[in-house]
Design an enzyme around this catalytic site. Sequence first.
Site, PDB file in Angstrom:
ATOM      1  N   SER A   1       0.859  -1.177   0.000  1.00 52.93           N
ATOM      2  CA  SER A   1       0.000   0.000   0.000  1.00 52.93           C
ATOM      3  C   SER A   1       0.892   1.223   0.000  1.00 52.93           C
ATOM      4  CB  SER A   1      -0.898   0.038   1.242  1.00 52.93           C
ATOM      5  OG  SER A   1      -2.008  -0.806   1.088  1.00 52.93           O
TER       6      SER A   1
ATOM      7  N   GLU B   1      -2.197  18.951  -3.827  1.00 51.52           N
ATOM      8  CA  GLU B   1      -3.401  18.920  -4.678  1.00 51.52           C
ATOM      9  C   GLU B   1      -4.325  17.740  -4.350  1.00 51.52           C
ATOM     10  OE1 GLU B   1      -0.280  19.014  -5.728  1.00 51.52           O
ATOM     11  OE2 GLU B   1      -0.049  21.006  -6.601  1.00 51.52           O
ATOM     12  N   SER B   2      -4.098  16.999  -3.319  1.00 56.35           N
ATOM     13  CA  SER B   2      -4.920  15.886  -2.810  1.00 56.35           C
ATOM     14  C   SER B   2      -4.060  14.630  -2.649  1.00 56.35           C
ATOM     15  CB  SER B   2      -6.206  15.639  -3.592  1.00 56.35           C
ATOM     16  OG  SER B   2      -7.104  16.747  -3.393  1.00 56.35           O
TER      17      SER B   2
ATOM     18  N   HIS C   1      -2.797   0.324  -4.115  1.00 57.96           N
ATOM     19  CA  HIS C   1      -2.834  -0.916  -3.340  1.00 57.96           C
ATOM     20  C   HIS C   1      -2.628  -2.040  -4.342  1.00 57.96           C
ATOM     21  CE1 HIS C   1      -4.306   1.414   0.020  1.00 57.96           C
ATOM     22  NE2 HIS C   1      -5.254   1.906  -0.748  1.00 57.96           N
TER      23      HIS C   1
ATOM     24  N   CYS D   1      -6.698  18.463  -7.366  1.00 57.66           N
ATOM     25  CA  CYS D   1      -7.421  19.708  -7.597  1.00 57.66           C
ATOM     26  C   CYS D   1      -6.450  20.720  -8.186  1.00 57.66           C
ATOM     27  CB  CYS D   1      -8.039  20.214  -6.303  1.00 57.66           C
ATOM     28  SG  CYS D   1      -6.850  20.525  -5.003  1.00 57.66           S
TER      29      CYS D   1
END
Lengths: 114, 114
Positions: free
Chosen positions: A54, A61-62, A67, A82
């Site tokens: 993971s 930006e996020s 995974h 974003c």
Amino acid sequence: MLFAGTHLIVDLWHASNLDDLQLVEQALRDAASRAGATLLNIDLHHFSPNGGISGVAVLAESHISIHTWPEISYAAVDIFMCGAAQPHKAIEVLKGAFLPGHVTLAEHKRGVIL
Amino acid sequence: MLFAGTHLIVDLWHASNLDDLQLVEQALRDAASRAGATLLNIDLHHFSPNGGISGVAVLAESHISIHTWPEISYAAVDIFMCGAAQPHKAIEVLKGAFLPGHVTLAEHKRGVIL
């Protein structure tokens, strides 16, 4: 249309290198960079020596998350960005790193304001 | 049907407390716990004193992410869990923490093997 961010849901099938922690980290770094995003932090976990990984790259930006399930040659990737970043450009990096035989993509606009 | 994980895409509208870093962290911890997931790491970023927060909880079962836009009272949450965890239970924690006036939910099964 105004919206908060673009969320790409990417599934990699018949993929390789899914248990290679160093390669996963480099792919996340390169994917963020290629998209023009600013990397804030990477968190990686390898669940067993040849098992799934993971990884989450938190961006200004996020985020990008991955995974992996090496036992079925599958990885689930989310690219959420974003602002002025270009999330689709990250997909090419993932394809180069994991050499998937098949890729599916769904795109969600998150936080749409009509 | 076999699949790798359940991915809930949750959008919170008309929500509160979206610039409260301590509350966001506690909500992520409680959401993971309520779902029966194992928390490995939390990464939080607050982009300005009254601005948006990004938080990612990396789980043994995948991740929970939240990105908040207080200026439009909106938060984008993803709850991605594999194994025996119960991701829907996390939504109740989020509702209690952020008191949204409206919630939308989409559910994706990721890595479906037919």
